[in-house]
Write a protein that holds these residues in place. Structure first.
Motif, PDB file in Angstrom:
ATOM      1  N   ASN A   1      54.907  44.297  51.729  1.00 49.42           N
ATOM      2  CA  ASN A   1      56.020  43.378  51.798  1.00 49.42           C
ATOM      3  C   ASN A   1      57.168  44.461  52.223  1.00 49.42           C
ATOM      4  N   MET A   2      57.286  45.462  51.504  1.00 51.81           N
ATOM      5  CA  MET A   2      58.233  46.619  51.806  1.00 51.81           C
ATOM      6  C   MET A   2      58.409  47.160  53.470  1.00 51.81           C
ATOM      7  N   ILE A   3      57.046  47.357  53.623  1.00 49.83           N
ATOM      8  CA  ILE A   3      57.040  47.546  55.194  1.00 49.83           C
ATOM      9  C   ILE A   3      57.294  46.791  56.172  1.00 49.83           C
TER      10      ILE A   3
ATOM     11  N   ILE B   1      60.343  50.873  54.294  1.00 46.38           N
ATOM     12  CA  ILE B   1      59.635  52.129  54.362  1.00 46.38           C
ATOM     13  C   ILE B   1      58.710  52.149  55.418  1.00 46.38           C
ATOM     14  N   SER B   2      58.268  53.104  55.829  1.00 43.66           N
ATOM     15  CA  SER B   2      57.299  53.674  56.946  1.00 43.66           C
ATOM     16  C   SER B   2      55.892  52.888  56.610  1.00 43.66           C
ATOM     17  N   PRO B   3      55.139  52.469  57.852  1.00 39.38           N
ATOM     18  CA  PRO B   3      53.851  51.893  57.650  1.00 39.38           C
ATOM     19  C   PRO B   3      52.976  53.040  57.259  1.00 39.38           C
TER      20      PRO B   3
ATOM     21  N   LYS C   1      62.639  53.488  57.421  1.00 40.25           N
ATOM     22  CA  LYS C   1      61.072  53.730  57.680  1.00 40.25           C
ATOM     23  C   LYS C   1      60.816  55.232  57.276  1.00 40.25           C
ATOM     24  N   GLU C   2      61.311  55.524  56.085  1.00 41.24           N
ATOM     25  CA  GLU C   2      60.802  56.903  55.515  1.00 41.24           C
ATOM     26  C   GLU C   2      59.508  56.660  55.011  1.00 41.24           C
ATOM     27  N   ILE C   3      58.668  57.603  54.698  1.00 41.00           N
ATOM     28  CA  ILE C   3      57.290  57.527  54.219  1.00 41.00           C
ATOM     29  C   ILE C   3      57.591  57.499  52.520  1.00 41.00           C
TER      30      ILE C   3
ATOM     31  N   LYS D   1      54.056  65.356  48.455  1.00 43.34           N
ATOM     32  CA  LYS D   1      55.270  65.986  49.106  1.00 43.34           C
ATOM     33  C   LYS D   1      55.053  66.493  50.518  1.00 43.34           C
ATOM     34  N   GLU D   2      53.705  67.064  50.809  1.00 43.89           N
ATOM     35  CA  GLU D   2      53.392  67.296  52.030  1.00 43.89           C
ATOM     36  C   GLU D   2      53.236  66.302  53.089  1.00 43.89           C
ATOM     37  N   HIS D   3      53.246  65.096  52.637  1.00 44.04           N
ATOM     38  CA  HIS D   3      53.342  63.794  53.521  1.00 44.04           C
ATOM     39  C   HIS D   3      54.306  62.915  53.582  1.00 44.04           C
ATOM     40  N   ALA D   4      54.946  62.897  52.368  1.00 43.46           N
ATOM     41  CA  ALA D   4      56.359  61.728  52.049  1.00 43.46           C
ATOM     42  C   ALA D   4      57.633  62.297  52.111  1.00 43.46           C
TER      43      ALA D   4
END
Length: 316
Positions: free
Chosen positions: A33-35, A40-42, A4-6, A94-97
């Motif tokens: 689908n990946m969420i 990956i993260s929501p 669950k990484e962004i 990059k500040e959020h992911a």
């Protein structure tokens, strides 16, 4: 394995009104689908970067942002070119992911390999390059010029991943290091390999453009190649030096030959060879000045330290 990484998808847009709705539909389905599969993260997002489009691209992005929780939009104050628009998106994401995938808006990049990109990231790779497995759908001219581009760049000493454009995944820490590269004349395909973290490739088959026209005609590809060579290689200047030495040696040989012919009493008109020599040497001199001028011009632009892009609005 990390969970669950962004993930952020960064997509530069220039006059892409014909494809945005279809691109959004397919990418939304892919991310959901990946969420749901907990890959990956929501909190993952799709970030469109409007690079000074002249059509309704930004208006559509605003509408998509209002109706789709996965969509974000970044509007640049003016057109800055694909590479600068891409960098603006990467530095914002990059500040959020935790990881960012860059791709084109025209659906030519196969979104079905996004899962494989993320898998390679979880295996410990900071950079995952999307590499074309073949060019079966390209015309002969497109295939010839594209392959010639990569071969020329490699010959000039530019460290490139063969058959890779800008479809890649980068981790947060690799993006933080990318930020330390301050050049104004961007050539990300050459910069990213210099970061040096663990990397790998994922092969895919590039699709035909869904709609609209290519934003990289031959003229822009030639300018792009020139930027790449002059940003990462000094071989053209060394070639000028080598040619100069060869011409100097040839002139010595011609001088010796003329002296020998003089003492032998052989006289020739020589007009044709004289004119050809003048044109050849004159052309080489102009070419040499032009190549050196490219480097001087880049130094001039870099010395100004002007911003590579200015963000007018960020829709979260």
């Amino acid at each position: 394995m990390k969970n669950k990484e962004i993930l952020y998808l960064v997509i530069p847009c220039y006059n892409e009104q014909e494809v945005l709705h279809e691109t959004t539909s397919r990418l939304t389905e892919k991310l959901n689908n990946m969420i749901n599969q907990e890959q990956i993260s929501p909190d993952s997002k799709i970030l469109y970067v409007n690079d000074g489009s002249k059509d309704n691209t930004w208006k559509i992005i605003e509408e998509l942002n209002a109706s789709n929780p996965l969509i974000q939009g970044l509007n640049l104050a003016r057109n800055r070119g694909h590479q600068n628009a891409l960098l603006a998106g990467l530095m914002t994401a990059k500040e959020h992911a935790d990881m960012v995938i860059s791709m084109d808006a025209d659906l030519q990049d196969d979104i079905n390999v996004v899962d494989e990109f993320v898998k390679k990231y979880y295996e410990g790779n900071d950079i995952v390059y999307g590499v074309r497995s073949a060019r079966k759908k390209d015309t002969f001219f497109k295939k010839f010029t594209a392959q010639g581009f990569y071969k020329l760049m490699l010959m000039m000493g530019v460290d490139l991943v063969y058959n890779h454009a800008d479809y890649r995944l980068m981790s947060k820490r690799s993006l933080e290091n990318l930020e330390s590269f301050k050049e104004v004349n961007l050539f990300l395909r050459g910069i990213v390999p210099q970061i040096g973290y663990q990397s790998t490739i994922v092969e895919y088959e590039r699709n035909e453009r869904f709609a609209g026209e290519s934003k990289y005609p031959l003229k822009k590809m030639l300018a792009f190649a020139t930027d790449g060579i002059t940003s990462f290689s000094i071989k053209p200047i060394r070639m000028i030096t080598t040619i100069g030495i060869l011409i100097f040696l040839a002139s010595i040989c011609m001088a010796l030959w003329s002296i020998i012919q003089h003492f032998r009493g052989v006289t020739t008109a020589g007009w044709t060879s004289l004119i050809v020599s003048i044109w050849a040497i004159g052309g080489l001199q102009i070419l040499a000045v032009g190549i050196v001028g490219e480097y001087v011009g880049k130094v001039y632009l870099e010395s100004k330290h002007r911003p590579r892009y200015i963000i007018e609005k960020y829709l979260k």
